[in-house]
Motif scaffolding. Structure first.
Motif, PDB file in Angstrom:
ATOM      1  N   ILE A  46      54.306  63.365  41.687  1.00  0.00           N
ATOM      2  CA  ILE A  46      55.465  62.835  40.981  1.00  0.00           C
ATOM      3  C   ILE A  46      56.691  63.690  41.263  1.00  0.00           C
ATOM      4  CG2 ILE A  46      53.953  61.995  39.143  1.00  0.00           C
ATOM      5  CD1 ILE A  46      55.176  64.218  37.332  1.00  0.00           C
ATOM      6  N   TYR A  48      60.079  64.759  39.032  1.00  0.00           N
ATOM      7  CA  TYR A  48      60.373  64.727  37.601  1.00  0.00           C
ATOM      8  C   TYR A  48      61.494  65.698  37.266  1.00  0.00           C
ATOM      9  CZ  TYR A  48      58.214  69.316  37.152  1.00  0.00           C
ATOM     10  OH  TYR A  48      57.932  70.654  37.269  1.00  0.00           O
ATOM     11  N   SER A  65      66.181  58.309  38.130  1.00  0.00           N
ATOM     12  CA  SER A  65      65.057  58.284  39.062  1.00  0.00           C
ATOM     13  C   SER A  65      64.869  56.896  39.657  1.00  0.00           C
ATOM     14  CB  SER A  65      63.782  58.733  38.340  1.00  0.00           C
ATOM     15  OG  SER A  65      62.695  58.805  39.225  1.00  0.00           O
ATOM     16  N   ILE A  75      57.337  57.178  35.555  1.00  0.00           N
ATOM     17  CA  ILE A  75      56.338  57.878  34.754  1.00  0.00           C
ATOM     18  C   ILE A  75      57.031  58.772  33.728  1.00  0.00           C
ATOM     19  CG2 ILE A  75      56.150  59.785  36.417  1.00  0.00           C
ATOM     20  CD1 ILE A  75      53.164  59.991  35.612  1.00  0.00           C
ATOM     21  N   SER A  96      59.403  59.655  38.652  1.00  0.00           N
ATOM     22  CA  SER A  96      58.762  58.576  39.405  1.00  0.00           C
ATOM     23  C   SER A  96      57.509  59.080  40.105  1.00  0.00           C
ATOM     24  CB  SER A  96      59.724  57.991  40.444  1.00  0.00           C
ATOM     25  OG  SER A  96      60.855  57.407  39.831  1.00  0.00           O
ATOM     26  N   VAL A  97      56.599  58.154  40.383  1.00  0.00           N
ATOM     27  CA  VAL A  97      55.405  58.447  41.172  1.00  0.00           C
ATOM     28  C   VAL A  97      55.742  58.177  42.632  1.00  0.00           C
ATOM     29  CG1 VAL A  97      52.994  57.859  41.596  1.00  0.00           C
ATOM     30  CG2 VAL A  97      53.904  57.792  39.253  1.00  0.00           C
ATOM     31  N   GLU A 100      50.245  58.195  45.752  1.00  0.00           N
ATOM     32  CA  GLU A 100      48.987  58.107  45.015  1.00  0.00           C
ATOM     33  C   GLU A 100      47.835  58.268  45.989  1.00  0.00           C
ATOM     34  OE1 GLU A 100      46.548  55.037  42.036  1.00  0.00           O
ATOM     35  OE2 GLU A 100      48.586  54.579  42.695  1.00  0.00           O
ATOM     36  N   VAL A 170      53.030  54.963  32.606  1.00  0.00           N
ATOM     37  CA  VAL A 170      53.341  54.633  33.994  1.00  0.00           C
ATOM     38  C   VAL A 170      53.782  53.174  34.033  1.00  0.00           C
ATOM     39  CG1 VAL A 170      52.474  54.457  36.349  1.00  0.00           C
ATOM     40  CG2 VAL A 170      51.660  56.299  34.862  1.00  0.00           C
TER      41      VAL A 170
END
Length: 300
Positions: A46, A48, A65, A75, A96-97, A100, A170
């Motif tokens: 992430i 942040y 973001s 997130i 944000s993510v 993954e 999320v």
């Protein structure tokens, strides 16, 4: 001449219908199911910003973001219970993510976030979490999620005496995912919240309390909600659970008790073995020195 009372009644019915349709579309009647099981997301990286203050003030960071990466899931990770912690002392990480699983985020995208003051951090994939979902179709969905999801999450966690924290939201694919890990909770605390490591932390962070499934916490989950959350912007935040380490402290004390019991049993065996036997003084001295070194290392 128009019949104004009749027209007003029609207008009122029409407006009421629109409001009701908007509420239903936003998730007013959506079923909420709370589960314990595999997480809906894997290991994630992430970007942040860490914020300390009332959670209602974090909306602008979500917006910032989203403007940088409009296609990325948003997130929010929330570490304090605003019913127990004063608003100025509440802490969260929002952003944000960017990736993954084994995927890697584009370097140019990460650089954009870095230049605007965002930090980068990764959360591990755990085997068990408490999770629920809610539709994210309108800004009102966030408020309805607070009203409908968190009371059920709270009841679920408290009834089962689970240790679930911190709480994450999320936003992706038209849904709000609510996630609270049941293991490796310390790995979900961003560096701004991590104290300097100690000898005891090295023991507890080995996931003694991990409870890969239904771990118990003697302090309870401490989940609570606050009305202040509703005034956040479209990408809003939640109320978190217990403080970091509340579960680890329980298991840490248990591990110390086990270590103490082992030392006590070994001491009893030494004493019983020594009764009726003549042990050479040099052997007694060396044994005492050995146990003194081990005991001193544990006390540090």
């Amino acid at each position: 001449m128009p019949d104004w009372p009749y027209l007003c009644a029609i207008g009122f019915v029409f407006i009421s219908f629109i409001i009701a349709a908007y509420l239903i579309y936003s998730g007013l009647l959506s079923e909420v199911v709370v589960l314990t099981g595999s997480p809906p997301i894997k290991k994630i990286t992430i970007v942040y910003k860490f914020i300390q203050g009332p959670y209602k003030n974090c909306g602008h960071v979500f917006k910032e973001s989203h403007n940088i990466g409009p296609k990325l899931p948003l997130i929010g990770v929330f570490y304090d219970d605003p019913q127990k912690v004063l608003g100025p002392d509440c802490r969260c990480a929002v952003g944000s993510v960017v990736s993954e699983g084994e995927n890697r985020a584009p370097e140019d995208l990460l650089q954009k976030y870095k230049t605007t003051g965002f930090s980068i951090f990764s959360f591990p994939e755990v085997t068990h979490v408490v999770t629920a979902s809610f539709p994210h179709r309108t800004p009102l969905s966030i408020i309805l999620g607070v009203k409908r999801v968190y009371p059920q999450l709270t009841q679920y966690i408290q009834e089962r005496r689970l240790c679930a924290h911190p709480f994450m939201e999320v936003y992706r694919a038209g849904q709000i995912l609510y996630i609270a890990p049941l293991a490796r909770q310390g790995d979900f605390y961003v560096p701004e919240l991590r104290p300097l490591p100690t000898h005891e932390d090295s023991l507890s962070d080995s996931d003694i309390s991990g409870a890969e499934s239904n771990s118990e916490c003697s302090l309870g989950s401490g989940v609570a909600l606050s009305e202040s959350r509703e005034s956040s912007l479209n990408r809003s935040s939640i109320r978190s659970g217990p403080e970091r380490g509340s579960c680890d402290r329980t298991s840490r004390s248990r591990s110390k008790e086990l270590i103490g019991d082992q030392d006590g049993r070994q001491g009893e065996r030494k004493e019983n073995h020594g009764q009726g036997e003549s042990v050479q003084k040099s052997q007694e001295v060396s044994t005492q020195e050995l146990w003194g070194v081990v005991g001193g290392g544990r006390s540090r």
